[in-house]
Motif scaffolding. Structure first.
Motif, PDB file in Angstrom:
ATOM      1  N   HIS A  80      35.682 -36.649  29.162  1.00 13.58           N
ATOM      2  CA  HIS A  80      36.203 -35.861  28.383  1.00 13.58           C
ATOM      3  C   HIS A  80      35.509 -36.907  27.230  1.00 13.58           C
ATOM      4  O   HIS A  80      35.058 -38.093  27.254  1.00 13.58           O
ATOM      5  N   ALA A  81      34.573 -35.859  26.576  1.00 17.80           N
ATOM      6  CA  ALA A  81      34.073 -36.807  25.697  1.00 17.80           C
ATOM      7  C   ALA A  81      34.196 -37.461  24.471  1.00 17.80           C
ATOM      8  O   ALA A  81      35.127 -37.212  23.941  1.00 17.80           O
ATOM      9  N   ALA A  82      33.265 -38.414  23.854  1.00 22.83           N
ATOM     10  CA  ALA A  82      34.232 -39.430  22.973  1.00 22.83           C
ATOM     11  C   ALA A  82      34.885 -38.343  21.652  1.00 22.83           C
ATOM     12  O   ALA A  82      35.815 -39.320  21.175  1.00 22.83           O
ATOM     13  N   ASP A  83      33.530 -38.211  21.271  1.00 23.38           N
ATOM     14  CA  ASP A  83      34.039 -37.292  19.950  1.00 23.38           C
ATOM     15  C   ASP A  83      33.219 -36.515  20.130  1.00 23.38           C
ATOM     16  O   ASP A  83      32.020 -36.267  20.758  1.00 23.38           O
ATOM     17  N   ASP A  84      33.123 -35.830  19.183  1.00 24.76           N
ATOM     18  CA  ASP A  84      32.298 -34.362  18.724  1.00 24.76           C
ATOM     19  C   ASP A  84      30.805 -34.762  18.220  1.00 24.76           C
ATOM     20  O   ASP A  84      29.612 -33.355  18.205  1.00 24.76           O
ATOM     21  N   THR A  85      30.293 -36.512  17.864  1.00 23.64           N
ATOM     22  CA  THR A  85      29.753 -37.138  17.823  1.00 23.64           C
ATOM     23  C   THR A  85      27.977 -37.177  18.901  1.00 23.64           C
ATOM     24  O   THR A  85      27.180 -37.143  18.787  1.00 23.64           O
ATOM     25  N   ALA A  86      28.901 -37.231  19.749  1.00 18.91           N
ATOM     26  CA  ALA A  86      28.556 -37.532  20.719  1.00 18.91           C
ATOM     27  C   ALA A  86      27.269 -36.000  21.520  1.00 18.91           C
ATOM     28  O   ALA A  86      26.828 -36.670  22.372  1.00 18.91           O
ATOM     29  N   VAL A  87      27.243 -35.352  20.962  1.00 19.11           N
ATOM     30  CA  VAL A  87      27.019 -33.953  21.393  1.00 19.11           C
ATOM     31  C   VAL A  87      25.658 -34.309  21.571  1.00 19.11           C
ATOM     32  O   VAL A  87      24.564 -34.639  20.389  1.00 19.11           O
ATOM     33  N   GLY A  88      24.219 -33.923  22.606  1.00 18.36           N
ATOM     34  CA  GLY A  88      22.738 -33.755  21.905  1.00 18.36           C
ATOM     35  C   GLY A  88      21.774 -33.677  21.259  1.00 18.36           C
ATOM     36  O   GLY A  88      22.789 -32.874  19.962  1.00 18.36           O
ATOM     37  N   SER A  89      20.418 -33.079  20.917  1.00 16.86           N
ATOM     38  CA  SER A  89      19.712 -33.249  19.697  1.00 16.86           C
ATOM     39  C   SER A  89      19.793 -30.885  19.667  1.00 16.86           C
ATOM     40  O   SER A  89      19.957 -31.139  18.354  1.00 16.86           O
ATOM     41  N   ALA A  90      20.663 -30.333  20.364  1.00 11.68           N
ATOM     42  CA  ALA A  90      21.722 -28.864  19.933  1.00 11.68           C
ATOM     43  C   ALA A  90      21.925 -29.572  18.544  1.00 11.68           C
ATOM     44  O   ALA A  90      21.778 -28.263  17.861  1.00 11.68           O
ATOM     45  N   ARG A  91      22.591 -30.047  17.838  1.00  9.08           N
ATOM     46  CA  ARG A  91      22.437 -30.277  16.852  1.00  9.08           C
ATOM     47  C   ARG A  91      21.984 -30.253  15.570  1.00  9.08           C
ATOM     48  O   ARG A  91      22.098 -29.737  14.200  1.00  9.08           O
ATOM     49  N   ARG A  92      21.071 -30.783  15.521  1.00 10.20           N
ATOM     50  CA  ARG A  92      20.270 -30.779  14.225  1.00 10.20           C
ATOM     51  C   ARG A  92      18.819 -30.116  14.601  1.00 10.20           C
ATOM     52  O   ARG A  92      18.439 -29.623  13.759  1.00 10.20           O
ATOM     53  N   ARG A  93      18.960 -28.961  15.702  1.00 10.40           N
ATOM     54  CA  ARG A  93      17.869 -28.476  15.721  1.00 10.40           C
ATOM     55  C   ARG A  93      18.192 -27.128  15.925  1.00 10.40           C
ATOM     56  O   ARG A  93      19.331 -27.079  16.836  1.00 10.40           O
ATOM     57  N   PRO A  94      18.612 -25.734  15.509  1.00 10.41           N
ATOM     58  CA  PRO A  94      19.309 -24.340  15.151  1.00 10.41           C
ATOM     59  C   PRO A  94      18.430 -24.214  16.812  1.00 10.41           C
ATOM     60  O   PRO A  94      17.626 -23.953  17.101  1.00 10.41           O
ATOM     61  N   ARG A  95      19.044 -23.463  17.412  1.00 11.47           N
ATOM     62  CA  ARG A  95      19.027 -22.528  18.214  1.00 11.47           C
ATOM     63  C   ARG A  95      17.872 -22.000  18.083  1.00 11.47           C
ATOM     64  O   ARG A  95      18.297 -20.683  17.227  1.00 11.47           O
ATOM     65  N   ARG A  96      17.245 -21.157  18.863  1.00 11.34           N
ATOM     66  CA  ARG A  96      16.140 -19.937  18.554  1.00 11.34           C
ATOM     67  C   ARG A  96      16.639 -18.881  17.945  1.00 11.34           C
ATOM     68  O   ARG A  96      17.820 -18.272  19.267  1.00 11.34           O
ATOM     69  N   SER A  97      16.098 -17.317  17.627  1.00  7.45           N
ATOM     70  CA  SER A  97      16.963 -16.458  17.483  1.00  7.45           C
ATOM     71  C   SER A  97      16.417 -15.859  18.272  1.00  7.45           C
ATOM     72  O   SER A  97      15.188 -16.142  18.978  1.00  7.45           O
ATOM     73  N   LEU A  98      17.736 -14.706  19.143  1.00  6.66           N
ATOM     74  CA  LEU A  98      17.031 -13.887  20.164  1.00  6.66           C
ATOM     75  C   LEU A  98      16.046 -13.038  19.907  1.00  6.66           C
ATOM     76  O   LEU A  98      14.862 -12.963  20.694  1.00  6.66           O
ATOM     77  N   ASP A  99      15.481 -12.122  18.727  1.00  5.91           N
ATOM     78  CA  ASP A  99      14.042 -11.684  18.429  1.00  5.91           C
ATOM     79  C   ASP A  99      13.360 -12.717  18.847  1.00  5.91           C
ATOM     80  O   ASP A  99      11.901 -12.622  19.021  1.00  5.91           O
ATOM     81  N   GLU A 100      13.182 -14.379  18.813  1.00  6.44           N
ATOM     82  CA  GLU A 100      12.258 -15.324  19.064  1.00  6.44           C
ATOM     83  C   GLU A 100      11.901 -15.634  20.805  1.00  6.44           C
ATOM     84  O   GLU A 100      10.884 -15.600  20.999  1.00  6.44           O
ATOM     85  N   VAL A 101      12.805 -14.834  21.168  1.00  6.69           N
ATOM     86  CA  VAL A 101      12.769 -15.032  22.655  1.00  6.69           C
ATOM     87  C   VAL A 101      12.695 -14.524  23.287  1.00  6.69           C
ATOM     88  O   VAL A 101      12.323 -14.157  24.734  1.00  6.69           O
ATOM     89  N   VAL A 102      12.986 -13.194  23.203  1.00 10.28           N
ATOM     90  CA  VAL A 102      12.961 -11.351  23.850  1.00 10.28           C
ATOM     91  C   VAL A 102      11.854 -10.855  23.412  1.00 10.28           C
ATOM     92  O   VAL A 102      11.279 -10.875  21.597  1.00 10.28           O
ATOM     93  N   HIS A 103      10.753 -10.490  23.872  1.00 13.35           N
ATOM     94  CA  HIS A 103      10.224 -10.125  24.090  1.00 13.35           C
ATOM     95  C   HIS A 103      10.372  -7.928  25.060  1.00 13.35           C
ATOM     96  O   HIS A 103      10.526  -7.773  25.833  1.00 13.35           O
ATOM     97  N   ARG A 104      10.474  -7.265  24.062  1.00 13.46           N
ATOM     98  CA  ARG A 104      10.528  -5.413  23.983  1.00 13.46           C
ATOM     99  C   ARG A 104       9.022  -5.221  24.250  1.00 13.46           C
ATOM    100  O   ARG A 104       8.648  -4.165  23.264  1.00 13.46           O
ATOM    101  N   PRO A 105       8.213  -4.698  25.254  1.00 19.71           N
ATOM    102  CA  PRO A 105       7.007  -3.610  25.279  1.00 19.71           C
ATOM    103  C   PRO A 105       7.310  -2.500  25.226  1.00 19.71           C
ATOM    104  O   PRO A 105       6.674  -2.212  24.051  1.00 19.71           O
ATOM    105  N   ASP A 106       7.932  -1.785  25.434  1.00 22.86           N
ATOM    106  CA  ASP A 106       8.321  -0.480  24.882  1.00 22.86           C
ATOM    107  C   ASP A 106       8.479  -0.285  23.628  1.00 22.86           C
ATOM    108  O   ASP A 106       8.956   1.028  23.574  1.00 22.86           O
TER     109      ASP A 106
END
Length: 195
Positions: free
Chosen positions: A168-194
């Motif tokens: 059981h999480a102690a609190d919401d501040t216990a989360v790893g670095s995901a809260r400090r760094r934004p998640r990459r956008s879909l455009d950054e992680v998907v390549h569509r050569p067609d």
């Protein structure tokens, strides 16, 4: 909880309340994780579960928690009420791909990718998501396999992937670095050569 909510809630948690987790809840999580896909349906997924407080302290010590405490970090591993060591039994692939229905396939020695790591990662993700689905939190730590093997009494023919903590999480501040760094956008992680 629906799947999109489970995925959106998945975080690496490093701080837990000491409340125990019922054995039947742990069993449901593991039952889900064992359903992860595997090449040739070799079913190499294995799990070592450690819940005894003294055994968890041994695992925490082997994983370097005393050094983390000396650096001023809060206890994480020793507090988490459940440790799961996801493992793969690599020999299962050799046996499976020696079977008559698979012997013509490339198998373990002919693969460009060692699929036991792919399949182990799939089981790890299933383990993390199943934990969230049960209303709990999980974290993952990469640990030298030899240290973890000794501390958690991992069978010789199983290869550990790391350590998952569940509770059981102690609190919401216990989360790893995901809260400090934004998640990459879909455009950054998907390549569509067609396009």
């Amino acid at each position: 909880m629906d799947f999109s909510e489970v995925v959106s809630r998945r975080r690496m948690v490093r701080s837990y309340r000491p409340d125990p987790v019922a054995d039947e809840v742990v069993d449901r999580i593991l039952d889900t994780a064992r359903r992860a896909p595997s090449a040739g349906f070799a079913q190499p997924h294995r799990f070592v579960v450690v819940t005894d407080a003294a055994a968890r302290r041994r695992v925490a010590d082997a994983c370097g928690e005393p050094a983390a405490l000396a650096r001023g970090l809060a206890p994480w591993l020793s507090v988490a009420p459940v440790h799961v060591v996801p493992c793969v039994a690599i020999a299962d692939y050799e046996a499976r791909y020696a079977a008559p229905d698979k012997e013509a396939s490339r198998g373990p020695s002919g693969w460009d990718v060692p699929y036991w790591w792919v399949d182990g990662g799939a089981a790890l993700m299933m383990l993390l998501l199943a934990t969230i689905d049960e209303g709990l939190a999980a974290g993952f730590l990469d640990v030298p396999a030899a240290d973890l093997r000794r501390a958690a009494d991992v069978p010789d023919h199983w290869t550990p992937l790391g350590l998952v903590t569940i509770g059981h999480a102690a609190d919401d501040t216990a989360v790893g670095s995901a809260r400090r760094r934004p998640r990459r956008s879909l455009d950054e992680v998907v390549h569509r050569p067609d396009r």
